[in-house]
Motif scaffolding. Structure first.
Motif, PDB file in Angstrom:
ATOM      1  N   VAL A  90      55.926  44.227  60.469  1.00  0.00           N
ATOM      2  CA  VAL A  90      55.352  43.293  59.501  1.00  0.00           C
ATOM      3  C   VAL A  90      54.423  42.346  60.246  1.00  0.00           C
ATOM      4  CG1 VAL A  90      55.857  41.441  57.878  1.00  0.00           C
ATOM      5  CG2 VAL A  90      57.407  43.360  58.066  1.00  0.00           C
ATOM      6  N   TYR A  91      53.191  42.214  59.764  1.00  0.00           N
ATOM      7  CA  TYR A  91      52.249  41.268  60.360  1.00  0.00           C
ATOM      8  C   TYR A  91      52.055  40.038  59.489  1.00  0.00           C
ATOM      9  CZ  TYR A  91      51.409  44.772  63.834  1.00  0.00           C
ATOM     10  OH  TYR A  91      51.591  45.661  64.869  1.00  0.00           O
ATOM     11  N   ALA A  92      52.413  40.151  58.214  1.00  0.00           N
ATOM     12  CA  ALA A  92      52.388  39.009  57.294  1.00  0.00           C
ATOM     13  C   ALA A  92      53.246  39.384  56.100  1.00  0.00           C
ATOM     14  CB  ALA A  92      50.968  38.696  56.853  1.00  0.00           C
ATOM     15  N   ILE A  93      53.886  38.377  55.501  1.00  0.00           N
ATOM     16  CA  ILE A  93      54.755  38.635  54.355  1.00  0.00           C
ATOM     17  C   ILE A  93      54.686  37.440  53.404  1.00  0.00           C
ATOM     18  CG2 ILE A  93      56.822  37.705  55.463  1.00  0.00           C
ATOM     19  CD1 ILE A  93      58.372  40.055  54.116  1.00  0.00           C
ATOM     20  N   ALA A  94      54.765  37.733  52.109  1.00  0.00           N
ATOM     21  CA  ALA A  94      54.746  36.682  51.090  1.00  0.00           C
ATOM     22  C   ALA A  94      55.574  37.132  49.893  1.00  0.00           C
ATOM     23  CB  ALA A  94      53.313  36.386  50.647  1.00  0.00           C
ATOM     24  N   PRO A  95      56.190  36.184  49.184  1.00  0.00           N
ATOM     25  CA  PRO A  95      56.915  36.543  47.963  1.00  0.00           C
ATOM     26  C   PRO A  95      55.945  36.852  46.824  1.00  0.00           C
ATOM     27  CG  PRO A  95      57.016  34.167  48.336  1.00  0.00           C
ATOM     28  CD  PRO A  95      56.301  34.767  49.514  1.00  0.00           C
ATOM     29  N   VAL A  96      56.393  37.716  45.925  1.00  0.00           N
ATOM     30  CA  VAL A  96      55.618  38.071  44.728  1.00  0.00           C
ATOM     31  C   VAL A  96      56.446  37.645  43.520  1.00  0.00           C
ATOM     32  CG1 VAL A  96      54.648  39.977  43.379  1.00  0.00           C
ATOM     33  CG2 VAL A  96      54.589  40.067  45.873  1.00  0.00           C
ATOM     34  N   THR A  97      55.826  36.929  42.606  1.00  0.00           N
ATOM     35  CA  THR A  97      56.502  36.551  41.369  1.00  0.00           C
ATOM     36  C   THR A  97      55.663  37.001  40.187  1.00  0.00           C
ATOM     37  OG1 THR A  97      55.479  34.361  41.389  1.00  0.00           O
ATOM     38  CG2 THR A  97      57.679  34.556  42.379  1.00  0.00           C
ATOM     39  N   CYS A  98      56.311  37.106  39.042  1.00  0.00           N
ATOM     40  CA  CYS A  98      55.619  37.462  37.816  1.00  0.00           C
ATOM     41  C   CYS A  98      56.233  36.651  36.682  1.00  0.00           C
ATOM     42  CB  CYS A  98      55.742  38.961  37.540  1.00  0.00           C
ATOM     43  SG  CYS A  98      54.727  39.531  36.161  1.00  0.00           S
ATOM     44  N   HIS A  99      55.400  35.868  36.012  1.00  0.00           N
ATOM     45  CA  HIS A  99      55.835  35.072  34.859  1.00  0.00           C
ATOM     46  C   HIS A  99      54.764  35.193  33.782  1.00  0.00           C
ATOM     47  CE1 HIS A  99      59.122  33.307  37.091  1.00  0.00           C
ATOM     48  NE2 HIS A  99      58.283  32.998  38.059  1.00  0.00           N
ATOM     49  N   ASN A 100      55.208  35.387  32.556  1.00  0.00           N
ATOM     50  CA  ASN A 100      54.279  35.548  31.432  1.00  0.00           C
ATOM     51  C   ASN A 100      53.241  36.630  31.717  1.00  0.00           C
ATOM     52  OD1 ASN A 100      55.564  33.496  29.943  1.00  0.00           O
ATOM     53  ND2 ASN A 100      54.382  31.943  31.043  1.00  0.00           N
TER      54      ASN A 100
END
Length: 190
Positions: A90-100
């Motif tokens: 992994v060289y970069a990581i971020a959370p993913v969210t989904c709303h509406n």
């Protein structure tokens, strides 16, 4: 060398475990092993997806403290050892969210041994303003890549269904049949 969009992985995080076999470039000197449910490469052609299977586990040289188990994640990954082409880092990581029915990406953490490419400044080095998908050379911005993801997963329901937990269920549904349909849907980008 900056990573390409085809190295972008989406998945649901199963676990994060310290691993002394993975060298870290941080003060704690211990890396981490990340295990994923239903990972898929987010971008790339059908031919890219045919030739490369998304890894179920990733090595991280840093503590991915911005994500936790069961989170949907987006990560920039690549093989780092040509002798073991199945070893992904992994060289970069971020959370993913989904709303509406709107997909959003959280603040990324970049590996300390990879400053990455910053499209906004057109040089190496992450900044507070750059998103995880601003790390590619080219004309497309993170907003453009997010629009591509939104077109691929138009609702939160379709996004969740594409990256559902692969734990065994009480259902009588054949798990091999289920895996085939997940592969089939992933192959055709649904």
């Amino acid at each position: 060398m900056p990573l390409a969009p085809s190295s972008t992985l989406l998945g649901r995080l199963q676990s994060v475990e310290p691993n002394s076999q993975i060298q870290s470039y941080t003060l704690d000197k211990t890396g981490y092993m990340l295990r994923l449910f239903a990972p898929k490469f987010a971008f790339g052609s059908v031919f890219d997806r045919l030739g490369t299977e998304a890894p179920q586990q990733l090595e991280a040289t840093f503590n991915p403290s911005n994500v936790k188990p069961q989170d949907m994640i987006i990560a920039l990954v690549d093989t780092y050892d040509s002798a073991q082409s199945s070893s992904y880092r992994v060289y970069a990581i971020a959370p993913v969210t989904c709303h509406n029915d709107v997909i959003k990406l959280g603040r990324p953490i970049f590996a300390p041994d990879n400053p990455g490419w910053n499209r906004l400044t057109e040089q190496c080095g992450a900044s507070q303003e750059a998103g995880i998908l601003d790390g590619f050379v080219g004309e497309k911005s993170q907003a453009d890549y997010l629009a591509d993801l939104q077109a691929k997963y138009p609702t939160c329901e379709t996004l969740d269904a594409a990256f559902m937990n692969n734990q065994p269920s009480q259902s009588s549904f054949n798990p091999n049949h289920k895996r085939f349909w997940q592969w089939f849907k992933g192959f055709f980008g649904s």
